[in-house]
Design a protein around this motif. Structure first.
Motif, PDB file in Angstrom:
ATOM      1  N   ARG A   1       9.880   2.782  42.941  1.00  0.00           N
ATOM      2  CA  ARG A   1      10.324   1.551  42.715  1.00  0.00           C
ATOM      3  C   ARG A   1      11.568   1.310  43.377  1.00  0.00           C
ATOM      4  N   ALA A   2      12.519   2.170  42.989  1.00  0.00           N
ATOM      5  CA  ALA A   2      14.234   2.137  43.141  1.00  0.00           C
ATOM      6  C   ALA A   2      14.326   2.597  44.521  1.00  0.00           C
TER       7      ALA A   2
ATOM      8  N   ASP B   1      17.560  -1.322  42.351  1.00  0.00           N
ATOM      9  CA  ASP B   1      16.627  -1.993  41.765  1.00  0.00           C
ATOM     10  C   ASP B   1      17.080  -2.817  40.789  1.00  0.00           C
ATOM     11  N   PRO B   2      17.228  -4.368  41.077  1.00  0.00           N
ATOM     12  CA  PRO B   2      17.782  -5.161  39.918  1.00  0.00           C
ATOM     13  C   PRO B   2      16.919  -5.064  38.653  1.00  0.00           C
ATOM     14  N   GLU B   3      15.582  -4.843  38.848  1.00  0.00           N
ATOM     15  CA  GLU B   3      14.581  -4.959  37.769  1.00  0.00           C
ATOM     16  C   GLU B   3      14.791  -3.735  36.697  1.00  0.00           C
ATOM     17  N   GLN B   4      15.374  -2.456  37.302  1.00  0.00           N
ATOM     18  CA  GLN B   4      15.534  -1.308  36.657  1.00  0.00           C
ATOM     19  C   GLN B   4      17.211  -0.974  36.296  1.00  0.00           C
TER      20      GLN B   4
ATOM     21  N   ALA C   1      13.333  -0.254  46.850  1.00  0.00           N
ATOM     22  CA  ALA C   1      14.494  -1.201  46.689  1.00  0.00           C
ATOM     23  C   ALA C   1      15.658  -0.782  47.536  1.00  0.00           C
TER      24      ALA C   1
END
Length: 172
Positions: A155-156, A126-129, A159
């Motif tokens: 979320r991950a 997950d690029p955001e995490q 992704a």
């Protein structure tokens, strides 16, 4: 990104591995299974979980894990903890861990570079995490932390699923 499935007759096999297999890894297993089922890809992907330790083998997931999953419409009540078998690396295409400690343990247990390469951190998908690196262990925390950790994991895993799904759909 993990290598895509190469044999159309064999499901892609993922194991989520945390410390005791009662908090983070059951959350990820249940969340990923739900995504796989919604996409109609249950024949193309197998999802399991385990722990690096044996303290909770045979036990249900932590009651706070089950409650957090339930509040998100997911059922973790059937989970029973198990320990990762260090001789089982070849049984999986991808082994996903939650923190640096588990990553070190599993890479030390691996006997080949190919086995070590299967071990990946969950948040790396997950690029955001990804910059957070570790998913915190909620075990010694309160119920709110279980909810926050589940959101991170959902979320991950979403992704990760988005990365796997195109190759899996081509096989089906």
């Amino acid at each position: 990104m993990p290598a895509g499935p190469t044999d159309d007759s064999t499901p892609f096999r993922i194991s989520f591995v945390c410390t005791g297999n009662i908090c983070r890894s059951p959350m990820a297993e249940v969340a990923m299974r739900e995504q796989v089922a919604r996409a109609g890809l249950t024949a193309q992907i197998q999802v399991s979980s385990a722990g690096t330790g044996d303290w909770h083998v045979g036990e249900q997931a932590d009651e706070r894990t089950i409650a957090a999953l339930s509040e998100h419409g997911l059922d973790g009540s059937q989970h029973r903890a198990r320990q990762f078998d260090s001789h089982a690396f070849d049984d999986y295409d991808l082994i996903v861990v939650f923190d640096g400690s588990q990553e070190r343990i599993l890479r030390n247990w691996a006997q080949t570079d190919d086995q070590r390469d299967k071990v990946r951190m969950l948040l790396s998908f997950d690029p955001e995490q990804a910059a957070l690196r570790d998913v915190p262990d909620p075990y010694y925390s309160d119920r709110a932390m279980f909810d926050a950790v589940l959101v991170m994991i959902e979320r991950a895993t979403a992704a990760l699923f988005r990365q796997l799904a195109p190759a899996l759909r081509q096989r089906g």
